[in-house]
Design an enzyme around this catalytic site. Structure first.
Site, PDB file in Angstrom:
ATOM      1  N   LEU A 108       0.855  -1.177   0.000  1.00 20.98           N
ATOM      2  CA  LEU A 108       0.000   0.000   0.000  1.00 20.98           C
ATOM      3  C   LEU A 108       0.891   1.226   0.000  1.00 20.98           C
ATOM      4  O   LEU A 108       1.997   1.202   0.552  1.00 20.98           O
ATOM      5  CB  LEU A 108      -0.903   0.036   1.246  1.00 20.98           C
ATOM      6  CG  LEU A 108      -1.950  -1.060   1.415  1.00 20.98           C
ATOM      7  CD1 LEU A 108      -2.647  -0.895   2.767  1.00 20.98           C
ATOM      8  CD2 LEU A 108      -2.973  -1.030   0.292  1.00 20.98           C
ATOM      9  N   ASP A 109       0.414   2.318  -0.591  1.00 23.02           N
ATOM     10  CA  ASP A 109       1.149   3.570  -0.509  1.00 23.02           C
ATOM     11  C   ASP A 109       1.342   3.948   0.962  1.00 23.02           C
ATOM     12  O   ASP A 109       0.516   3.615   1.820  1.00 23.02           O
ATOM     13  CB  ASP A 109       0.388   4.702  -1.208  1.00 23.02           C
ATOM     14  CG  ASP A 109       0.332   4.519  -2.711  1.00 23.02           C
ATOM     15  OD1 ASP A 109       1.167   3.770  -3.260  1.00 23.02           O
ATOM     16  OD2 ASP A 109      -0.550   5.139  -3.339  1.00 23.02           O
ATOM     17  N   ARG A 110       2.399   4.672   1.233  1.00 20.81           N
ATOM     18  CA  ARG A 110       2.720   5.039   2.613  1.00 20.81           C
ATOM     19  C   ARG A 110       1.541   5.690   3.324  1.00 20.81           C
ATOM     20  O   ARG A 110       1.243   5.377   4.483  1.00 20.81           O
ATOM     21  CB  ARG A 110       3.930   5.983   2.633  1.00 20.81           C
ATOM     22  CG  ARG A 110       4.290   6.433   4.025  1.00 20.81           C
ATOM     23  CD  ARG A 110       5.427   7.434   4.039  1.00 20.81           C
ATOM     24  NE  ARG A 110       5.632   7.929   5.389  1.00 20.81           N
ATOM     25  CZ  ARG A 110       6.467   8.905   5.710  1.00 20.81           C
ATOM     26  NH1 ARG A 110       7.186   9.487   4.775  1.00 20.81           N
ATOM     27  NH2 ARG A 110       6.581   9.305   6.967  1.00 20.81           N
ATOM     28  N   THR A 112      -1.655   5.580   2.513  1.00 19.06           N
ATOM     29  CA  THR A 112      -2.906   4.824   2.443  1.00 19.06           C
ATOM     30  C   THR A 112      -2.929   3.871   3.623  1.00 19.06           C
ATOM     31  O   THR A 112      -1.988   3.105   3.829  1.00 19.06           O
ATOM     32  CB  THR A 112      -3.012   4.031   1.126  1.00 19.06           C
ATOM     33  OG1 THR A 112      -3.026   4.940   0.027  1.00 19.06           O
ATOM     34  CG2 THR A 112      -4.281   3.190   1.102  1.00 19.06           C
ATOM     35  N   ARG A 211      -5.906   7.102  -6.806  1.00 11.92           N
ATOM     36  CA  ARG A 211      -5.664   8.532  -6.630  1.00 11.92           C
ATOM     37  C   ARG A 211      -5.618   9.257  -7.970  1.00 11.92           C
ATOM     38  O   ARG A 211      -6.232  10.323  -8.142  1.00 11.92           O
ATOM     39  CB  ARG A 211      -4.371   8.732  -5.853  1.00 11.92           C
ATOM     40  CG  ARG A 211      -4.431   8.202  -4.436  1.00 11.92           C
ATOM     41  CD  ARG A 211      -3.038   7.951  -3.863  1.00 11.92           C
ATOM     42  NE  ARG A 211      -2.238   9.165  -3.883  1.00 11.92           N
ATOM     43  CZ  ARG A 211      -0.927   9.172  -3.724  1.00 11.92           C
ATOM     44  NH1 ARG A 211      -0.254   8.043  -3.565  1.00 11.92           N
ATOM     45  NH2 ARG A 211      -0.268  10.320  -3.741  1.00 11.92           N
TER      46      ARG A 211
END
Length: 268
Positions: A108-110, A112, A211
């Protein structure tokens, strides 16, 4: 106190974000107090690191106990963690493998938050990697978006091109060179003025897909500083994207098929 060895050229901030969640949380305070050493020398600012450098963080007990996640489910094969916003997937992996054998199968993105899966055996890793490739794991996200939706629900098709240098992606409405097809399904579940709560399912899983795709249709995720609306973010003092990996469902046919029929939910 925590000590790490640098494996590739980077910066102190990027290295901290990637290996030590608790250090990342309090890096500014650590630097202010000169509580970081690189090769035995105390530093007070972000600086370049070289492969082979040694970094020591003089974190105290309270700082080291700052949580990075909670465990939603764990058995002998898998761990499903509820990752906090601000924690990189790589740093969480580093933290987890200090206490148990784990294998990363997705990320996951940091910024998120929400559910992330780790395998605990090589056979579970193989099955989960295959399941992600074959779209046998259904992930549902919840996002707060700018409420410019023309339709309350839709399945969108577009084309995504990644820029390796900038670490960003661009979305196009038509096929173009080096762009990959993306499909994003969404439904607006709640509206509060200019903010909409949106449920999102990915039919493809590409870098920053949610996003970038939401921004492309004029409904950026609140708090997204890369693809979002700056004025919208300032209005709500949102400094991190309001995006949660909320639900996980499995449709497996191997040794992990006992997970089928269960719905795992983030508490964030």
């Amino acid at each position: 106190m925590k000590t790490f060895s640098v494996t590739e050229d980077t910066t102190l901030k990027n290295f901290t974000d990637a290996v030590y969640p608790q250090g990342s949380f309090c890096l500014s305070a650590l630097l202010k107090g000169r509580d970081v050493k690189i090769n035995g020398v105390r530093v007070n600012k972000n600086t370049a690191l070289k492969k082979g450098d040694t970094v020591v963080y003089y974190t105290d007990k309270k700082q080291e106990e700052m949580p990075s996640h909670t465990a939603v489910f764990e058995d002998g094969n898998v761990l499903i963690a509820d990752k906090f916003s601000g924690v990189s997937s790589e740093a969480l992996f580093c933290e987890l493998k200090e206490k148990r054998e784990v294998y990363a199968v997705h990320r996951l993105d940091r910024n998120t938050q929400g559910l992330i899966i780790y395998a605990k055996t090589k056979s579970a890793e193989k099955e989960l990697l295959s399941a992600f490739r074959d779209r046998k794991i259904n992930k549902t996200y919840i996002a707060l978006c700018k409420n410019n939706f023309k339709e309350k629900r839709s399945t969108l098709t577009a084309y995504l091109k990644k820029d390796e240098k900038s670490g960003t992606v661009k979305i196009f409405g038509k096929p173009c060179t080096n762009a990959v097809k993306i499909i994003t399904e969404y439904s607006v579940t709640e509206e509060d003025g200019d903010i909409a709560t949106v449920k999102i399912n990915l039919h493809t899983g590409r870098t920053h897909q949610i996003r970038a795709h939401m921004a492309f249709i004029g409904c950026p995720v609140l708090g997204d500083n890369k693809y979002g609306d700056g004025a919208f973010n300032v209005k709500y003092n949102a400094k991190r994207q309001r995006l949660t990996a909320k639900f996980l469902e499995f449709n497996l046919d191997g040794e992990l098929s006992y997970l089928n029929g269960k719905i795992f939910e983030s508490n964030l």
